[in-house]
Design an enzyme around this catalytic site. Structure first.
Site, mmCIF file in Angstrom:
data_model
loop_
_atom_site.group_PDB
_atom_site.id
_atom_site.type_symbol
_atom_site.label_atom_id
_atom_site.label_comp_id
_atom_site.label_asym_id
_atom_site.label_seq_id
_atom_site.Cartn_x
_atom_site.Cartn_y
_atom_site.Cartn_z
ATOM 1 N N ALA A 172 37.492 58.099 29.340
ATOM 2 C CA ALA A 172 38.594 59.046 29.483
ATOM 3 C C ALA A 172 39.678 58.665 28.488
ATOM 4 C CB ALA A 172 39.140 59.004 30.905
ATOM 5 N N GLY A 217 31.079 51.479 37.225
ATOM 6 C CA GLY A 217 31.751 50.194 37.211
ATOM 7 C C GLY A 217 33.237 50.392 36.958
ATOM 8 N N GLY A 218 33.994 49.351 37.140
ATOM 9 C CA GLY A 218 35.422 49.414 36.851
ATOM 10 C C GLY A 218 36.274 49.700 38.073
ATOM 11 N N CYS A 250 42.842 50.320 36.453
ATOM 12 C CA CYS A 250 41.788 49.384 36.079
ATOM 13 C C CYS A 250 42.075 47.972 36.597
ATOM 14 C CB CYS A 250 41.578 49.355 34.557
ATOM 15 S SG CYS A 250 41.370 51.003 33.864
#
Lengths: 155, 305
Positions: B218, B136-137, B234
């Site tokens: 991360a 996701g993201g 993001c």
């Protein structure tokens, strides 16, 4: 609040919906369910598949739906697509085996339909069932409601 | 538009590999008090026990934090581990959780629903490899000086709740930053990740398949943040990306310390400290006994891909 709950329960029973007393997760009586929180509505040899109200509630706002191509084979218990909600993408598993005959393209533009209408406008795929016997291994509405309650209670 | 001068040589080259010492992670920067006046308190707490349960489950840990692992190799390795765990569960057995910690060579990765509008370059002429993944993201950058953690865990043994899992990953980073660097980072409601002010230090994106979660987080330690300028990280246009090194430098500069470069440890050391703190916090938050596996085993697995 109590009178609203009463109204909701009455409305729910008119619509043949059983309302869970925990957080309003709806479960529809004529559908079948599997333990990974997908539902299936069978009409002859055709089945419509989506994820349940319980699932969408736990996921949160769906921002993306990964749909399979029409013609893709699906297998009971295995992933055929995915839903993404806030940084987490999770598999959607098929409750039945067969072949995808239609996908809900609306979800490409409006993934939130899964949240707002998980059993109607938020349907995900339609499948031509290859083995009707598999439906016997799925849960009915009451069993699924109980399953959800037990799962929530554990965590 | 492709940036003119692209340095692909990492600012932190592969450090001479050293045996992991038994030292406890040092709490660094005691002289730096509150890092920021505008850090909001974490509004979402995760209820966890702070002392490990003697009956806690084990988690095998592959610590490659001194290695720059090609993204493709790590990705394939994760997927193989997920496959093995699913097979194990299917046959009625169980499987220990796995934790991989490493650094990547410079790379951009995108999530399932990621939009190319957040790339400030043409994918046919990208400064680094771009991988579209199943996590996701939105788009993010991985590169040297950034610690990447890939927990591959069976949420059925923890909590079958994705939100809890995301908050827990944030908690791991929050605790590590506090214990090792006295950095009081925070969550930002509605924006998954770990923040100091309006700078995002850690990004998170996961995939869950039959309740096995993979991909992960991360954390920018000493990473050169320039490659983040070539994307909208993001998908957040009005936020910045930060690093531990940047926060420490700012803190020391703000107390008019003329010896910033001397007082902040070398980059390799910062990465070591951060890694130890992350693993310790992970064990605490997820109530797991982390067992470090020898690197040779990791490489053998990696070589088969």
């Amino acid at each position: 609040m109590a009178s609203r709950l009463l109204w909701a329960s009455r409305a729910a029973s008119c619509l043949r919906i059983s309302v869970s007393h925990r957080g309003f997760s709806t479960v529809l009586k004529d559908f079948k369910y599997c333990d990974s929180h997908e539902w299936v509505k069978v009409e002859g040899s055709s089945a419509t598949v989506g994820i349940t109200d319980h699932a969408q509630d736990h996921l949160g706002d769906v921002v993306y739906v990964e749909l399979p191509e029409v013609g893709t084979p699906v297998t009971q218990g295995e992933g055929f697509g995915a839903v993404e909600s806030v940084k987490a993408t999770s598999d959607i598993n098929s409750p039945v085996s067969g072949k995808v005959v239609e996908v809900n393209e609306e979800l490409n533009n409006a993934p939130g339909l899964i949240n707002s209408s998980p059993y109607e406008k938020g349907w995900i795929i339609k499948v031509e069932i290859s083995d009707a016997g598999q439906l016997n291994s799925l849960m009915d509405a009451d069993k699924y409601s109980k399953f959800c309650e037990e799962e929530d209670a554990k965590h | 538009m492709v940036p003119a001068a692209i340095s692909t040589s990492p600012s932190v080259t592969s450090c001479p590999s050293r045996r992991l010492s038994q030292r406890k992670s040092q709490s660094y920067c005691r002289t730096v008090s509150t890092m920021s006046n505008h850090v909001s308190k974490s509004t979402l707490s995760v209820s966890v026990n702070s002392i490990a349960d003697p009956d806690s489950r084990t988690c095998e840990c592959f610590d490659l934090h001194n290695e720059l692992v090609p993204y493709g190799k790590a990705w394939a390795w994760q997927k193989e581990l997920v496959r093995q765990k699913k097979a194990s569960i299917q046959s009625g057995g169980d499987c220990p959780d796995t934790l991989i910690v490493l650094q990547h060579q410079p790379v951009y990765t995108m999530g399932t629903g990621s939009s190319e509008e957040y790339l400030n370059f043409d994918t046919k002429n990208a400064p680094f490899d771009v991988h579209r993944t199943e996590r996701g993201g939105e788009v993010t950058y991985h590169g040297p000086g950034q610690l990447v953690m890939y927990p591959i865990i069976n949420l059925r043994n923890h909590k079958m709740d994705l939100h809890w899992y995301l908050r827990s990953l944030e908690e791991v980073v929050l605790r590590a930053l506090l214990s090792a660097f006295s950095i009081k980072a925070s969550r930002l409601e509605g924006f998954t990740g770990v923040w100091v002010g309006d700078e995002k230090l850690a990004a998170i994106g996961i995939r869950v398949s039959q309740w096995i979660a993979y991909h992960g987080l991360a954390l920018n330690v000493t990473a050169d943040l320039t490659p983040f300028q070539w994307i909208i990280p993001c998908g957040l246009r009005n936020r910045r990306v930060g690093s531990i090194k940047g926060i420490l430098r700012e803190a020391y500069s703000s107390i008019n310390c003329g010896y910033v470069d001397v007082l902040i440890p070398g980059e390799c050391h910062l990465v070591d400290i951060a890694c130890d703190a992350l693993i310790e916090a992970f064990a605490e938050v997820f109530q797991l006994e982390v067992c470090r596996k020898p690197l040779t085993e990791a490489f053998l697995m990696g070589k088969s891909f």
